[in-house]
Design a protein around this motif. Sequence first.
Motif, mmCIF file in Angstrom:
data_model
loop_
_atom_site.group_PDB
_atom_site.id
_atom_site.type_symbol
_atom_site.label_atom_id
_atom_site.label_comp_id
_atom_site.label_asym_id
_atom_site.label_seq_id
_atom_site.Cartn_x
_atom_site.Cartn_y
_atom_site.Cartn_z
ATOM 1 N N ASP A 122 90.118 62.183 14.879
ATOM 2 C CA ASP A 122 88.590 62.066 13.310
ATOM 3 C C ASP A 122 87.806 61.817 13.401
ATOM 4 O O ASP A 122 86.814 61.825 12.755
ATOM 5 N N GLY A 123 86.826 61.443 15.093
ATOM 6 C CA GLY A 123 85.693 61.038 14.844
ATOM 7 C C GLY A 123 85.671 59.836 14.529
ATOM 8 O O GLY A 123 84.134 60.092 14.555
ATOM 9 N N LEU A 124 85.756 59.130 13.965
ATOM 10 C CA LEU A 124 85.634 57.515 13.503
ATOM 11 C C LEU A 124 85.569 56.415 14.677
ATOM 12 O O LEU A 124 85.231 55.554 13.475
ATOM 13 N N GLU A 125 86.423 56.917 15.541
ATOM 14 C CA GLU A 125 85.892 55.431 16.420
ATOM 15 C C GLU A 125 85.889 56.003 17.816
ATOM 16 O O GLU A 125 86.132 56.986 18.651
ATOM 17 N N TYR A 126 84.848 55.045 18.042
ATOM 18 C CA TYR A 126 83.960 55.246 19.741
ATOM 19 C C TYR A 126 84.310 53.912 20.097
ATOM 20 O O TYR A 126 83.982 53.108 20.258
ATOM 21 N N VAL A 127 85.565 54.113 21.603
ATOM 22 C CA VAL A 127 85.665 53.565 22.337
ATOM 23 C C VAL A 127 84.540 53.111 24.056
ATOM 24 O O VAL A 127 84.556 54.766 24.370
ATOM 25 N N PHE A 128 83.268 52.568 23.730
ATOM 26 C CA PHE A 128 82.697 52.579 25.450
ATOM 27 C C PHE A 128 83.037 51.126 26.497
ATOM 28 O O PHE A 128 83.314 49.940 25.892
ATOM 29 N N HIS A 129 83.780 52.153 27.357
ATOM 30 C CA HIS A 129 83.724 51.225 28.080
ATOM 31 C C HIS A 129 82.324 50.744 29.390
ATOM 32 O O HIS A 129 80.785 51.588 29.665
ATOM 33 N N LEU A 130 81.549 49.548 29.335
ATOM 34 C CA LEU A 130 80.208 49.346 29.556
ATOM 35 C C LEU A 130 80.211 48.950 31.360
ATOM 36 O O LEU A 130 80.631 48.252 31.619
ATOM 37 N N LYS A 131 78.613 49.243 31.445
ATOM 38 C CA LYS A 131 78.491 48.681 33.151
ATOM 39 C C LYS A 131 78.514 47.239 33.087
ATOM 40 O O LYS A 131 78.289 46.587 32.035
ATOM 41 N N GLN A 132 79.211 47.085 34.265
ATOM 42 C CA GLN A 132 79.001 45.415 34.942
ATOM 43 C C GLN A 132 77.785 45.205 35.557
ATOM 44 O O GLN A 132 77.472 46.246 36.827
ATOM 45 N N GLY A 133 77.659 43.831 35.543
ATOM 46 C CA GLY A 133 76.430 43.085 36.498
ATOM 47 C C GLY A 133 74.978 43.604 35.837
ATOM 48 O O GLY A 133 74.017 43.048 36.822
ATOM 49 N N VAL A 134 74.974 43.861 34.527
ATOM 50 C CA VAL A 134 73.648 44.017 34.474
ATOM 51 C C VAL A 134 72.797 43.101 33.489
ATOM 52 O O VAL A 134 73.805 42.548 33.250
ATOM 53 N N MET A 135 71.898 42.358 33.631
ATOM 54 C CA MET A 135 71.260 41.632 33.273
ATOM 55 C C MET A 135 69.921 41.389 32.383
ATOM 56 O O MET A 135 69.268 42.441 32.919
ATOM 57 N N PHE A 136 69.423 40.821 31.218
ATOM 58 C CA PHE A 136 68.645 41.124 30.948
ATOM 59 C C PHE A 136 67.894 40.239 30.947
ATOM 60 O O PHE A 136 67.816 39.391 32.221
ATOM 61 N N HIS A 137 66.470 40.594 31.002
ATOM 62 C CA HIS A 137 65.254 39.953 31.692
ATOM 63 C C HIS A 137 65.148 38.326 31.481
ATOM 64 O O HIS A 137 64.297 38.110 32.538
ATOM 65 N N ASP A 138 65.721 37.866 30.494
ATOM 66 C CA ASP A 138 65.689 36.690 30.062
ATOM 67 C C ASP A 138 67.200 36.226 31.211
ATOM 68 O O ASP A 138 67.538 34.449 31.249
ATOM 69 N N GLY A 139 67.780 36.669 31.896
ATOM 70 C CA GLY A 139 68.925 36.204 31.761
ATOM 71 C C GLY A 139 70.517 36.492 31.366
ATOM 72 O O GLY A 139 71.455 35.692 32.457
ATOM 73 N N THR A 140 70.700 36.270 30.542
ATOM 74 C CA THR A 140 71.524 36.338 29.435
ATOM 75 C C THR A 140 72.559 37.686 30.112
ATOM 76 O O THR A 140 71.598 38.763 30.622
ATOM 77 N N PRO A 141 73.602 37.537 30.802
ATOM 78 C CA PRO A 141 74.794 38.712 30.879
ATOM 79 C C PRO A 141 74.337 39.768 29.757
ATOM 80 O O PRO A 141 75.022 39.449 28.852
ATOM 81 N N PHE A 142 74.360 40.783 30.289
ATOM 82 C CA PHE A 142 74.760 42.214 29.387
ATOM 83 C C PHE A 142 76.357 42.503 28.973
ATOM 84 O O PHE A 142 76.616 42.421 30.823
ATOM 85 N N ASN A 143 76.810 41.951 27.787
ATOM 86 C CA ASN A 143 78.771 42.570 27.953
ATOM 87 C C ASN A 143 78.568 43.068 26.477
ATOM 88 O O ASN A 143 77.528 43.508 25.536
#
Lengths: 567, 303
Positions: free
Chosen positions: A123-144
Amino acid sequence: MERDTKAASIENRTFGMMSRRQLAGLSVMLPALAAALANGSVAAGIGNRTAISRAAMAQDVPQGGELTVAYNNPVGDTLNQHRSSSTSSRMISRHVLENLTWVDPANGSVNPWLAESWEISEDGLEYVFHLKQGVMFHDGTPFNAEAVKANFDNTMDPEARPGFTYGAMGASAYAGTEVVDEFTVKVTFISPHAAFLLFLSDGGTGIDSPTAMAEAGEDYGRTTLVGSGPFKFVEWIQGSHVTLERNPDYTGGPAAFGFTGPTPLDRLIYRDVPEANIRLQSVLADEAQLASIIPPNVPEVQGQDNVRVIATPKAGTTRMYLFNMNSPKLSDMAVRKAINMVVDKEAMLMLPGWAGFGRPGIACLPSNMVPNGDLSSVEQYDIPYDLEGARALLDEAGWVLNGDIREKDGVQLIFDMSVMQSDVDAGVIEPIDGFLREAGMQLNIKAGDINYWIDSFSNGDYEMTLMSDSGYVAVGMVQEFFRSGEPFATTGLANAEIDDLIDKAIGAPTIEEQWEYLMPCIGLIMQEVVGVMGWESDNLDVASNKLQQLAYNEIGFPWFYGAYLEQ
Amino acid sequence: MVGSASVQLADQADSVSKKAISKHQTQMGIIWRQLRRNRAAMIGATILLIEILLAVAAPVIVPFDPYQQNPRAALQAPSVEHWFGTDDTGRDLFSRVIYGARISLRVGLISVMIGGCIGITLGILAGYRGGFVDNLIMRTMDLLLAFPGILLALAIIAVLGPGLFNVMIAVGVASIPVYTRVARGSTLALKDREFVLSARSIGAGDARIAMRHILPNVLPPLIVLATLGIAGAILTAAGLSFIGLGAVPPTPEWGAILTLGRKYIYQAWWYTTFPGLAIMITVLGINMLGDALQDALDPRLRR
């Protein structure tokens, strides 16, 4: 002024850049893209259209150097994309932040970036995203997933001032974001938001470090901007420049883009240079390596062997001279039609203010933004140039000449044209006055800075204005200006049928279905004669030949990831 | 009876003052002779006269409507048909520059009238009344003088908004302090002169003294100031139009034409050259006349 004479010095977009045909291709892709979205999978080479070939990106290129870009639109508000309404801000942030998806401008395909894959409910109402692992922001915070949720929650915070991204996230259609597990996130909508994946590629929906956002508070986007992209934020001196520097630890880059790892350039500086000639001269003097220019600058570049002009059909609306139909004069359909009849668009485009760039406008969206570039179903509503016809129409409507100006009941056909000074300087306002004078009408040009213009437009304090927007999601731009009740829909257009068609297009689960409503809607808008659909414009940049491997994003802005300077 | 005697006395005082004015009229004759002997003055006056004639006769002289566009004749170089070439919409630049003279001269004159009328009134008031009024007016003028004229004009435009009429007001208001200072200084020198004292002693009111006895005698230096002020006002107005705060297109104001032409400076030299020359020649002519007037009015420089 013949277009052919420029061919030698004007570059057609090759890799990562859109020619007019390629950009049309992007919109051609949209219906096919929608079908793919509905199937829950999006990949390159959608549909039956031949994929536009891409030149290979060289990975082994000269490293280092400082690239200066001279641009004419200052950031203005903030680099915080959750609050910004500035196109320049999105253009710059795109280098610091990464997005969940990446739209390939060469073929309109939506590709993985921070999201490795996704599923969409039927129905186009739900999007499930599988995220890339091991990515870090410039300040060291992990992306999740928590970071994605924090970003989307921040954008949709009902207490905060909405920016561009609020609309990109679906505005009132957005229901919420939920963390499924550390690297899976689910976004739900109340009603379909068919363009969601396209919007997720926009600089405005880049993902910021939640830690940095929390720490900086209101100062986020002014004193700091932290993402996971190929460049790190250094400083923003308002009214002067934004400086970014290379992120040496960068390992990302959309796989489909064809370049990975750290970007070659050491520093990237966006300098605010309001005057077009100075921008051009700064490139000729090698003080900048890329600058936005205006058509009158082009003849000077011809014959220069160290620079090139890059013309990109603008992704967005047609450049429209919109009417405010709340004005008693412009509430008269005869006047609106007559104004259209006196504007000789073909002649106008040959004036130095256009220098032959662009194409006569027909509808509120240019041909490069509609499927197959085909506006034939609405062309019948275009009002052709007919000066004598305009005079007769005004006579018939009771607007008679008194001296040089027509009037009726003591009201003269002089229209307040509220515009940006830069448009006056570019020479695209005065010609309209010249055309109007031919039939006993005039403009009273009121020019100011961007804030004056935005204020006058959003408050409806104008009779005519020159308006356009950049973007690639057609329904959003039609809604923005012509759906009654929208903040920028100030033309006085109130047509229930148009509103209904826009609502249906917004609610359509696929972009293909959106167009079933959108094209008739565009036809109705044309029948209301809401303005003079001026011209389909090109973005013009001048680039130093030292600057190589320059890419453009899906809305026609330069993207410097992978770009390098020849030694 | 007392009233009629007082009027008679006032009339006698007026005649004393008229003698002073008549002396000035004799002086005007001397000044005129001085000016006639000054070549720069004659050149300046001739330039100004020609310009005024062109401005007045513009509708008859110009070969084209200054607003008439011709897209197919854009950016044409000077030719027999278009003496100054054409602009980016194909308008005849000669016609626009001639019409521009009307605007620039009007801006100069009206700005000076605004600044002069208010400034001279305040100056005479301050000088004549002295005390608190003098202090109040002059400290306000000091405050205004603390801002460079162009900055003050910009601030006024920021409040009033762009436009030719607002430019006249801005330039005029910015020039008030100069007129006030000069008028006050002259008034201070005159207010204790015999003809003023006699007028006062026979019952002439302050307004009558100011208007009929002081004003005519403070005017000569102010005329010089006003003449030079016209040139300054034309330049300032052109400058404001150049930065987009003055005349708005399609008004054929010289500064506005310059700003539209600057983006074509490398491909159409005529677009900026002719309005630029018009500004230069006008300001030069007015300044030459103004300088000569200054010399003619200064007894130390008279030969």
